[in-house]
Design an enzyme around this catalytic site. Structure first.
Site, PDB file in Angstrom:
ATOM      1  N   CYS A 102      22.635  14.676 -11.002  1.00 56.71           N
ATOM      2  CA  CYS A 102      23.373  14.933 -12.235  1.00 56.71           C
ATOM      3  C   CYS A 102      24.569  14.006 -12.412  1.00 56.71           C
ATOM      4  O   CYS A 102      25.144  13.524 -11.434  1.00 56.71           O
ATOM      5  CB  CYS A 102      23.899  16.365 -12.232  1.00 56.71           C
ATOM      6  SG  CYS A 102      22.639  17.571 -11.878  1.00 56.71           S
TER       7      CYS A 102
ATOM      8  N   ARG B 114      21.375   7.432 -12.647  1.00 62.39           N
ATOM      9  CA  ARG B 114      21.289   8.476 -11.630  1.00 62.39           C
ATOM     10  C   ARG B 114      20.020   9.325 -11.803  1.00 62.39           C
ATOM     11  O   ARG B 114      19.663  10.081 -10.908  1.00 62.39           O
ATOM     12  CB  ARG B 114      22.516   9.395 -11.710  1.00 62.39           C
ATOM     13  CG  ARG B 114      23.821   8.664 -11.430  1.00 62.39           C
ATOM     14  CD  ARG B 114      25.029   9.498 -11.832  1.00 62.39           C
ATOM     15  NE  ARG B 114      25.230  10.638 -10.981  1.00 62.39           N
ATOM     16  CZ  ARG B 114      25.836  10.617  -9.810  1.00 62.39           C
ATOM     17  NH1 ARG B 114      26.311   9.489  -9.355  1.00 62.39           N
ATOM     18  NH2 ARG B 114      25.983  11.705  -9.108  1.00 62.39           N
TER      19      ARG B 114
ATOM     20  N   TRP C  87      19.781  16.557 -13.509  1.00 64.56           N
ATOM     21  CA  TRP C  87      18.573  16.261 -12.715  1.00 64.56           C
ATOM     22  C   TRP C  87      18.179  17.606 -12.136  1.00 64.56           C
ATOM     23  O   TRP C  87      18.842  18.136 -11.229  1.00 64.56           O
ATOM     24  CB  TRP C  87      18.949  15.243 -11.632  1.00 64.56           C
ATOM     25  CG  TRP C  87      17.951  15.069 -10.531  1.00 64.56           C
ATOM     26  CD1 TRP C  87      17.908  15.756  -9.355  1.00 64.56           C
ATOM     27  CD2 TRP C  87      16.881  14.137 -10.470  1.00 64.56           C
ATOM     28  NE1 TRP C  87      16.870  15.301  -8.583  1.00 64.56           N
ATOM     29  CE2 TRP C  87      16.223  14.307  -9.243  1.00 64.56           C
ATOM     30  CE3 TRP C  87      16.393  13.154 -11.347  1.00 64.56           C
ATOM     31  CZ2 TRP C  87      15.118  13.551  -8.860  1.00 64.56           C
ATOM     32  CZ3 TRP C  87      15.305  12.404 -10.957  1.00 64.56           C
ATOM     33  CH2 TRP C  87      14.690  12.612  -9.733  1.00 64.56           C
TER      34      TRP C  87
ATOM     35  N   ASN D 258      27.526  19.179 -10.566  1.00 66.74           N
ATOM     36  CA  ASN D 258      26.580  18.329  -9.836  1.00 66.74           C
ATOM     37  C   ASN D 258      26.604  18.804  -8.390  1.00 66.74           C
ATOM     38  O   ASN D 258      27.670  18.866  -7.775  1.00 66.74           O
ATOM     39  CB  ASN D 258      27.028  16.858  -9.935  1.00 66.74           C
ATOM     40  CG  ASN D 258      26.249  15.953  -9.001  1.00 66.74           C
ATOM     41  OD1 ASN D 258      25.122  16.267  -8.613  1.00 66.74           O
ATOM     42  ND2 ASN D 258      26.849  14.843  -8.621  1.00 66.74           N
ATOM     43  N   GLY D 259      25.429  19.144  -7.839  1.00 66.99           N
ATOM     44  CA  GLY D 259      25.375  19.630  -6.456  1.00 66.99           C
ATOM     45  C   GLY D 259      24.492  20.860  -6.391  1.00 66.99           C
ATOM     46  O   GLY D 259      23.748  21.164  -7.327  1.00 66.99           O
TER      47      GLY D 259
ATOM     48  N   GLU E  83       5.160   2.485   8.809  1.00 67.71           N
ATOM     49  CA  GLU E  83       6.190   2.476   7.771  1.00 67.71           C
ATOM     50  C   GLU E  83       7.105   1.252   7.928  1.00 67.71           C
ATOM     51  O   GLU E  83       7.478   0.620   6.935  1.00 67.71           O
ATOM     52  CB  GLU E  83       7.005   3.786   7.809  1.00 67.71           C
ATOM     53  CG  GLU E  83       8.166   3.865   6.837  1.00 67.71           C
ATOM     54  CD  GLU E  83       7.772   3.791   5.352  1.00 67.71           C
ATOM     55  OE1 GLU E  83       6.569   3.808   5.028  1.00 67.71           O
ATOM     56  OE2 GLU E  83       8.700   3.683   4.527  1.00 67.71           O
TER      57      GLU E  83
ATOM     58  N   LYS F  13       7.572  -1.516   4.984  1.00 68.30           N
ATOM     59  CA  LYS F  13       8.892  -1.867   4.432  1.00 68.30           C
ATOM     60  C   LYS F  13       9.078  -3.376   4.456  1.00 68.30           C
ATOM     61  O   LYS F  13       9.520  -3.971   3.491  1.00 68.30           O
ATOM     62  CB  LYS F  13      10.039  -1.231   5.248  1.00 68.30           C
ATOM     63  CG  LYS F  13      10.313   0.213   5.025  1.00 68.30           C
ATOM     64  CD  LYS F  13      11.135   0.537   3.803  1.00 68.30           C
ATOM     65  CE  LYS F  13      10.348   0.931   2.602  1.00 68.30           C
ATOM     66  NZ  LYS F  13       9.436   1.967   2.538  1.00 68.30           N
TER      67      LYS F  13
ATOM     68  N   GLU G 136       6.675  -5.235   1.926  1.00 66.03           N
ATOM     69  CA  GLU G 136       6.874  -5.008   0.488  1.00 66.03           C
ATOM     70  C   GLU G 136       8.129  -5.684  -0.048  1.00 66.03           C
ATOM     71  O   GLU G 136       8.141  -6.131  -1.185  1.00 66.03           O
ATOM     72  CB  GLU G 136       6.783  -3.523   0.097  1.00 66.03           C
ATOM     73  CG  GLU G 136       7.843  -2.604   0.633  1.00 66.03           C
ATOM     74  CD  GLU G 136       7.612  -1.129   0.279  1.00 66.03           C
ATOM     75  OE1 GLU G 136       6.879  -0.827  -0.678  1.00 66.03           O
ATOM     76  OE2 GLU G 136       8.178  -0.270   0.968  1.00 66.03           O
TER      77      GLU G 136
ATOM     78  N   HIS H  91      -8.381  -4.961  21.606  1.00 70.46           N
ATOM     79  CA  HIS H  91      -9.733  -4.975  21.038  1.00 70.46           C
ATOM     80  C   HIS H  91      -9.840  -5.978  19.888  1.00 70.46           C
ATOM     81  O   HIS H  91     -10.663  -5.804  18.995  1.00 70.46           O
ATOM     82  CB  HIS H  91     -10.129  -3.561  20.595  1.00 70.46           C
ATOM     83  CG  HIS H  91     -10.164  -2.600  21.742  1.00 70.46           C
ATOM     84  ND1 HIS H  91     -11.132  -2.667  22.722  1.00 70.46           N
ATOM     85  CD2 HIS H  91      -9.327  -1.602  22.104  1.00 70.46           C
ATOM     86  CE1 HIS H  91     -10.894  -1.717  23.628  1.00 70.46           C
ATOM     87  NE2 HIS H  91      -9.794  -1.066  23.270  1.00 70.46           N
TER      88      HIS H  91
ATOM     89  N   LYS I  85       7.642   1.556  -8.896  1.00 72.95           N
ATOM     90  CA  LYS I  85       8.182   2.733  -8.198  1.00 72.95           C
ATOM     91  C   LYS I  85       7.227   3.906  -8.313  1.00 72.95           C
ATOM     92  O   LYS I  85       7.025   4.652  -7.370  1.00 72.95           O
ATOM     93  CB  LYS I  85       9.546   3.083  -8.819  1.00 72.95           C
ATOM     94  CG  LYS I  85      10.242   4.252  -8.172  1.00 72.95           C
ATOM     95  CD  LYS I  85      10.858   3.844  -6.864  1.00 72.95           C
ATOM     96  CE  LYS I  85      11.416   4.996  -6.083  1.00 72.95           C
ATOM     97  NZ  LYS I  85      11.394   4.703  -4.639  1.00 72.95           N
TER      98      LYS I  85
HETATM   99  C1  G6P Z   1       4.619   3.332  -4.654  1.00 71.29           C
HETATM  100  C2  G6P Z   1       6.028   3.196  -4.118  1.00 71.29           C
HETATM  101  C3  G6P Z   1       6.087   3.678  -2.677  1.00 71.29           C
HETATM  102  C4  G6P Z   1       5.598   5.101  -2.585  1.00 71.29           C
HETATM  103  C5  G6P Z   1       4.189   5.247  -3.189  1.00 71.29           C
HETATM  104  C6  G6P Z   1       3.811   6.691  -3.374  1.00 71.29           C
HETATM  105  O1  G6P Z   1       3.772   2.443  -4.005  1.00 71.29           O
HETATM  106  O2  G6P Z   1       6.449   1.851  -4.180  1.00 71.29           O
HETATM  107  O3  G6P Z   1       7.429   3.620  -2.211  1.00 71.29           O
HETATM  108  O4  G6P Z   1       5.576   5.506  -1.245  1.00 71.29           O
HETATM  109  O5  G6P Z   1       4.150   4.665  -4.497  1.00 71.29           O
HETATM  110  O6  G6P Z   1       4.643   7.233  -4.366  1.00 71.29           O
HETATM  111  P1  G6P Z   1       5.016   8.761  -4.494  1.00 71.29           P
HETATM  112  O7  G6P Z   1       5.922   8.817  -5.697  1.00 71.29           O
HETATM  113  O8  G6P Z   1       3.729   9.485  -4.721  1.00 71.29           O
HETATM  114  O9  G6P Z   1       5.683   9.176  -3.237  1.00 71.29           O
END
Ligand code: G6P
Length: 608
Positions: A2, A27, A75, A101-102, A481, A485, A488, A504, A603
């Site tokens: 928020c 935000r 939010w 907010n909170g 992961e 990271k 990407e 293998h 995103k």
């Molecule tokens: C996209 C984003 C990733 C995310 C994936 C799944 O590829 O770039 O960061 O992990 O989607 O998204 P979600 O909103 O379902 O977690």
């Protein structure tokens, strides 16, 4: 999360509130509202959706005339994004208006007491208790009422409050949610973040935890929680508007990585009550939890990696079989789904097309479904039988960090809860697990504070073409992961391998100087992974290792070692991922990449 704006001064308040709120749009929000005192009473306007809607229905603020007002972008956390849940909220006589907010953690208890005293509620929000509680304590002195409320409520809050009886002042209150005060010739302002006031002033006061600010057109005073005056000095803001939106951080990703201690805390704390895990939104009786025969975890991207970790935790603690699937595979592989099986869909956005399709398929086949979702009111949150929110707030950087961390701990909570209900662990073990869980936010904070060292290491990798991440068990999940990271945001090719599988095939790619990042946080697998590290090192690999404090033996083989503090082996992902996130970030920064918006990525992937 928020956004809050407040104004008192010589100009019409509403247009300033709308402008300030527009600077807080980054935000994330799903509804907005304003309350303005017109000389006689407080008037309010609220609207679901974009700020543009609020601006239109108020004719750009013209229908809310007056020189004192508060505004809010919401939010949604408690209650869907609707007009009635939007802020501000009134007391019954509409003489006190509040924006918040909170999260008020004890709002249910307070709400019950207020209802017993005859207060009527018009929203599902935790915020409305504040308006009625202020009303209850208000005996003519707003400051006294506010301090009493602060003593009663638990949780986090930034508040903007106006009282019709005292129209020459605005109050601002803060605990664990951001709030600043701007001082200008034309009047004074409050806001969640600096960009909302930069058009009017660069002189800003930062309200500290449990402090209250009282603003009139001319003056700004500060008080502590006991109502005693506090001295403060304004700070001159030198940032440009763009940087300020990131709270001074160079990138949203860095800001969001730094928010992880709070995110993890916010996801855990409200769900631990009197030493027990209470996941109200789970909506499953103990009997139903005991009856679960199998769990399917389905997700995409990083969310899938959290599910991959959770498989080890759920199977290890609750002894229930878990299958983890990529949503894009699951939906087309005609999985065997039977009654008594639980399908968990994990998604930050709640809108990922494949995850949503997987959810719908699971429902059609009669499975019980649970969404672990960040965005309130999103499609997956609405359609899953039950939804457990990760309270990470809006995540802007495409590469997820804080939502990932929240998803992990949400699943740890589920695993402990299921294990306890199914009789796999007893009170002592639950207490030990919860103790370690609660330590995670501080431990994450400590790891984040070592960023300079990680940056130094990262600079060594700017010219790398291929990087291999290796680990076993949960360390393999962490490697997946860490590798994602890196690729990407830095565009360096990287692969995650189960360390025991290297020989293998993949080990043929290791040559002089090949970067290998080894994750070795699982005590029972440490010796095995160490052997794999030696194997690659003797073939020329340049090894960086992430391991538990005390495992100094690894220094004989690895060039760089990052130690994580002691925690339960099931929780190490939450710690080991922090240096790996920082590492990817600094490699990407060093290479001059667009960290927050990497090429070709979105995103929220709402198409197949
Ligand atoms: C996209 C984003 C990733 C995310 C994936 C799944 O590829 O770039 O960061 O992990 O989607 O998204 P979600 O909103 O379902 O977690």
């Amino acid at each position: 999360m928020c956004g809050i704006v407040g104004y008192i001064g010589k100009k019409q308040a509403a247009p300033i509130l709308l402008d300030g709120l527009s600077k807080l749009e980054y935000r994330g929000y799903d509804s907005a509202g304003m309350a303005v005192y017109d000389g006689k009473q407080i008037h309010m306007s609220k609207a679901t959706g974009r700020l543009k809607v609020l601006s239109e229905i108020t004719h750009e603020g013209a229908t809310l005339p007056g020189f004192v007002g508060i505004g809010h972008t919401r939010w949604a956390t408690h209650g869907a994004p609707t007009d009635s849940n939007a802020h501000p909220h009134f007391n019954e006589t509409e003489t006190i208006a509040v924006v918040h907010n909170g999260i008020i953690e004890n709002y249910l208890k307070l709400k019950k007491k207020l209802i017993e005293r005859g207060y009527e509620f018009h929203s599902e929000t935790d915020t409305e208790v504040l308006a009625h509680l202020l009303d209850l304590y208000y005996k003519g002195d707003p400051l006294q009422a506010i301090t009493k409320v602060m003593h009663r409520v638990e949780g986090s809050y930034a508040l903007g409050i106006i009282f019709a009886d005292h129209p020459d002042v605005i109050y601002a209150v803060r605990k664990d949610s951001p709030l600043i005060v701007g001082k200008s010739e034309e009047g004074n302002l409050i806001a969640s973040d600096v960009p909302a006031v930069l058009k009017y002033t660069r002189d800003v006061y930062f309200i500290e935890n449990e402090e209250i600010a009282r603003l009139s057109e001319q003056d700004i005073e500060f008080f502590n929680v006991d109502g005693e005056p506090v001295e403060k000095e304004a700070k001159r803001i030198e940032w440009d508007i763009h940087a300020a939106e990131k709270g001074g951080y160079e990138h949203f990703m860095l800001k969001e990585m730094n928010e992880q201690p709070k995110t993890v805390r916010d996801t855990i704390n409200p769900r631990i009550k009197d030493g027990q895990i209470v996941i109200e939104e789970l909506g499953m009786s103990d009997e139903e939890i005991r009856a679960i025969r199998k769990i399917h975890i389905v997700a995409c991207g990083s969310a899938y990696h959290t599910g991959f970790t959770a498989k080890y935790v759920l199977e290890g603690l609750a002894r229930v079989p878990v299958e983890v699937d990529l949503a894009s595979e699951f939906r087309y592989r005609n999985p065997i789904l039977e009654e008594g099986e639980l399908v968990i869909i994990i998604s930050q956005s709640g809108e990922t097309a494949d995850s949503l399709a997987a959810l719908r398929m699971a429902k059609e086949r009669g499975c019980q479904t649970l969404g672990i979702v960040n965005v309130v009111g999103s499609s997956i949150a609405r359609e899953a039988d039950q939804v457990m929110y990760t309270w990470a707030g809006p995540e802007i950087a495409v590469a997820t960090t804080k939502a990932y961390s929240a998803q992990l701990v949400a699943q740890y909570l589920l695993a402990i809860k299921f294990a306890q209900v199914r009789g796999e662990i007893g009170e002592t073990q639950v207490a030990e697990l919860l103790r370690d869980l609660k330590k995670l936010p501080d431990q994450i904070e400590m790891l984040l504070s070592h960023k300079e060292r990680i940056q130094k290491y990262a600079n060594r990798y700017l010219a790398s073409k291929d990087v291999f991440f290796i680990g076993r068990g949960i360390d393999y999940a962490i490697s997946m992961e860490g590798s994602l990271k890196l690729k990407e945001i830095s565009y360096i090719h990287s692969e995650a391998y189960a360390a025991g599988e290297l020989k293998h095939g993949t080990i043929s790619l290791i040559e002089e100087g090949t970067p290998v990042i080894a994750v070795a946080t699982q005590d029972d697998l440490f010796k095995k992974t160490l052997s794999n590290i030696v194997e690659v090192q003797t073939r020329g690999a340049f090894v960086m290792a992430v391991t538990n404090a005390g495992n100094t033996e690894i220094e004989k083989t690895a060039e760089y070692v990052i130690y994580i503090p002691q925690t339960n082996p099931y929780f190490t992902n939450s710690l080991a991922i922090i240096p790996l996130q920082l590492f990817s970030y600094y490699v990407a920064v060093g290479k001059g990449c667009d960290v927050d918006k990497p090429r070709n990525l979105a995103k929220s992937v709402t198409v197949e």
